[in-house]
Scaffold this motif. Sequence first.
Motif, PDB file in Angstrom:
ATOM      1  N   ARG A  23       0.838  -1.207   0.000  1.00 51.62           N
ATOM      2  CA  ARG A  23       0.000   0.000   0.000  1.00 51.62           C
ATOM      3  C   ARG A  23       0.872   1.257   0.000  1.00 51.62           C
ATOM      4  O   ARG A  23       0.635   2.201  -0.729  1.00 51.62           O
ATOM      5  CB  ARG A  23      -0.916  -0.017   1.226  1.00 51.62           C
ATOM      6  CG  ARG A  23      -1.919   1.115   1.328  1.00 51.62           C
ATOM      7  CD  ARG A  23      -2.997   1.023   0.296  1.00 51.62           C
ATOM      8  NE  ARG A  23      -4.142   1.870   0.623  1.00 51.62           N
ATOM      9  CZ  ARG A  23      -4.808   2.589  -0.252  1.00 51.62           C
ATOM     10  NH1 ARG A  23      -4.452   2.576  -1.539  1.00 51.62           N
ATOM     11  NH2 ARG A  23      -5.848   3.313   0.112  1.00 51.62           N
ATOM     12  N   CYS A  24       1.914   1.259   0.836  1.00 55.52           N
ATOM     13  CA  CYS A  24       2.814   2.421   0.921  1.00 55.52           C
ATOM     14  C   CYS A  24       4.254   1.937   0.923  1.00 55.52           C
ATOM     15  O   CYS A  24       4.632   1.096   1.747  1.00 55.52           O
ATOM     16  CB  CYS A  24       2.531   3.235   2.176  1.00 55.52           C
ATOM     17  SG  CYS A  24       3.586   4.696   2.359  1.00 55.52           S
ATOM     18  N   CYS A  25       5.048   2.459   0.012  1.00 62.43           N
ATOM     19  CA  CYS A  25       6.481   2.160  -0.048  1.00 62.43           C
ATOM     20  C   CYS A  25       7.253   3.401   0.378  1.00 62.43           C
ATOM     21  O   CYS A  25       7.132   4.467  -0.242  1.00 62.43           O
ATOM     22  CB  CYS A  25       6.884   1.745  -1.458  1.00 62.43           C
ATOM     23  SG  CYS A  25       8.667   1.428  -1.636  1.00 62.43           S
ATOM     24  N   LEU A  40       2.260   4.344  10.387  1.00 66.13           N
ATOM     25  CA  LEU A  40       1.305   3.732   9.464  1.00 66.13           C
ATOM     26  C   LEU A  40       1.014   2.286   9.858  1.00 66.13           C
ATOM     27  O   LEU A  40      -0.137   1.830   9.814  1.00 66.13           O
ATOM     28  CB  LEU A  40       1.829   3.805   8.037  1.00 66.13           C
ATOM     29  CG  LEU A  40       1.924   5.201   7.415  1.00 66.13           C
ATOM     30  CD1 LEU A  40       2.484   5.123   6.002  1.00 66.13           C
ATOM     31  CD2 LEU A  40       0.571   5.911   7.409  1.00 66.13           C
ATOM     32  N   THR A  47       2.942  -1.537   4.877  1.00 66.45           N
ATOM     33  CA  THR A  47       4.027  -0.584   4.657  1.00 66.45           C
ATOM     34  C   THR A  47       5.341  -1.305   4.445  1.00 66.45           C
ATOM     35  O   THR A  47       5.683  -2.231   5.189  1.00 66.45           O
ATOM     36  CB  THR A  47       4.153   0.370   5.878  1.00 66.45           C
ATOM     37  OG1 THR A  47       2.889   0.976   6.137  1.00 66.45           O
ATOM     38  CG2 THR A  47       5.189   1.444   5.622  1.00 66.45           C
ATOM     39  N   ALA A 172       3.325   0.210  -5.596  1.00 62.15           N
ATOM     40  CA  ALA A 172       2.751   0.814  -4.396  1.00 62.15           C
ATOM     41  C   ALA A 172       1.707   1.853  -4.772  1.00 62.15           C
ATOM     42  O   ALA A 172       1.829   2.531  -5.800  1.00 62.15           O
ATOM     43  CB  ALA A 172       3.847   1.465  -3.551  1.00 62.15           C
ATOM     44  N   ASP A 173       0.689   1.968  -3.931  1.00 58.36           N
ATOM     45  CA  ASP A 173      -0.326   3.007  -4.127  1.00 58.36           C
ATOM     46  C   ASP A 173       0.235   4.378  -3.785  1.00 58.36           C
ATOM     47  O   ASP A 173      -0.241   5.395  -4.305  1.00 58.36           O
ATOM     48  CB  ASP A 173      -1.553   2.704  -3.270  1.00 58.36           C
ATOM     49  CG  ASP A 173      -2.211   1.388  -3.651  1.00 58.36           C
ATOM     50  OD1 ASP A 173      -2.520   1.214  -4.847  1.00 58.36           O
ATOM     51  OD2 ASP A 173      -2.396   0.535  -2.764  1.00 58.36           O
ATOM     52  N   LEU A 174       1.225   4.412  -2.895  1.00 62.15           N
ATOM     53  CA  LEU A 174       1.895   5.666  -2.542  1.00 62.15           C
ATOM     54  C   LEU A 174       3.365   5.385  -2.291  1.00 62.15           C
ATOM     55  O   LEU A 174       3.714   4.433  -1.583  1.00 62.15           O
ATOM     56  CB  LEU A 174       1.273   6.288  -1.282  1.00 62.15           C
ATOM     57  CG  LEU A 174       1.987   7.538  -0.752  1.00 62.15           C
ATOM     58  CD1 LEU A 174       1.880   8.696  -1.746  1.00 62.15           C
ATOM     59  CD2 LEU A 174       1.431   7.958   0.608  1.00 62.15           C
ATOM     60  N   VAL A 176       6.708   7.274  -0.709  1.00 60.24           N
ATOM     61  CA  VAL A 176       7.158   8.413   0.090  1.00 60.24           C
ATOM     62  C   VAL A 176       8.678   8.421   0.087  1.00 60.24           C
ATOM     63  O   VAL A 176       9.312   7.452   0.529  1.00 60.24           O
ATOM     64  CB  VAL A 176       6.631   8.350   1.533  1.00 60.24           C
ATOM     65  CG1 VAL A 176       7.077   9.599   2.305  1.00 60.24           C
ATOM     66  CG2 VAL A 176       5.105   8.238   1.555  1.00 60.24           C
ATOM     67  N   LEU A 336      -5.133   5.678   3.647  1.00 63.40           N
ATOM     68  CA  LEU A 336      -4.341   4.484   3.368  1.00 63.40           C
ATOM     69  C   LEU A 336      -4.900   3.246   4.059  1.00 63.40           C
ATOM     70  O   LEU A 336      -4.659   2.119   3.620  1.00 63.40           O
ATOM     71  CB  LEU A 336      -2.887   4.712   3.798  1.00 63.40           C
ATOM     72  CG  LEU A 336      -2.056   5.633   2.898  1.00 63.40           C
ATOM     73  CD1 LEU A 336      -0.732   5.999   3.567  1.00 63.40           C
ATOM     74  CD2 LEU A 336      -1.792   4.977   1.544  1.00 63.40           C
TER      75      LEU A 336
END
Length: 422
Positions: A23-25, A40, A47, A172-174, A176, A336
């Motif tokens: 989901r988040c990288c 998160l 994550t 990933a969806d997001l 950072v 998220l």
Amino acid sequence: MTIVIYALTLSFMVEATQHLKTRCCIVGGGPAGIMLGLLLARTGVQTLVLEKHRDFLRDFRGDTVHPSTLEILNEVGLKQRFDQLPQHRVQKLQALFADGPLVFGDFSTLKPYPYLALVPQWDLLDLLSQEARRYPNFSLLMQAEVTTLVRSGDAVTGVRATTPDGELVVQADLVVACDGRHSTLRAAAGLQSNNLGAPMDVMWFRLPRADTDPDDTFGVAGRGGFLVLLNRNDYWQVACVIPKGQAEEWRRKPIEQFRNNIARRCAMLTPHVDAIQSWDDVKLLEVRVDRLRRWHRPGLLLIGDAAHAMSPIGGVGINLAIQDAVAAANILGPVLQGQSPVEEHMLAAVQKRRMLPTRLMQRVQLIMQRRLIEPALAAKDDGQAARAPAIARFLTKSRLIRTIPARIFGLGFRREHVRRPH
């Protein structure tokens, strides 16, 4: 035969490429990256943190943990464990002049944590990552060096990285970016920064500390350069501040000349300067102060030094990075947790939230650079210790005046708090 070899090579390359989905990288396992990953993961977000180094053991990173960060550690339930780490607590910052010491920062009145904690950053990162690993939806992959972004049209949809096992592609969806002031992803995204300028660079090294040495953290004023001594209990972590661009000029000289310069500036270090055996013992920090005009692209957010490189003045870099991480978790965490896409206006909301405190802190640093550091570095080095300006000695007699720098650097502007405390 050539075709067979080519086919086998191609087959090996395909097999060596790994694919992951999350989901988040988060790219970069520094304070911003690990703190964001922890926050998160606590809320159930899948994550993945990618860190290019084998471990966190790198000297001369920012090690000053300010009261604002101590509050956040308390909010995530880690303050007691943090207190067990080897550390030195500082309540007053002093400058040593020829006519005596001058207290210019007094943290003793700040609540609830009236001190700075000097803690090796690798210990802090180990603490945060150990806590994050308690959550099954958190992963930290070391020795994974991100090389570029993966895109679908204008949107960022992941990253490519090299690992000991071959190439890694993360969807990933997001994404950072927390990969520091020399951010690979900043360059890959084509984001432009405003270079605000810095007149100095810093040469870092460590020296033994005697039991008879002062139990303080302080600066040693001088002309043409000056020292900052951080008390690390059994050794001094020393910053020699030099005019920008002079590091190579120094490195062409014998190391004995550098040792003599340090001893001349601070007599109590004279018995210990032989610990600097070669230039390999001296690390260079090229100081830069900059700020991205835009911290995001569709699917990509930059925070910490990747979005705004700070001067070492006040030791605020690690603390602003963690504040960024808390703000990002507070704003992006709720979306998220679900399956909804992360819209770019949500990423813009993080920048909007953190831009003002970043601008204000950099403004304070630039004022100090211009009025204090530039004149000191421009002065001819005559071998004499500098005397404190009369106005500075007069003003710092007031405890109220001494607490102003402590509040600015210790607490910062627009402090963030974890919305879901421990």
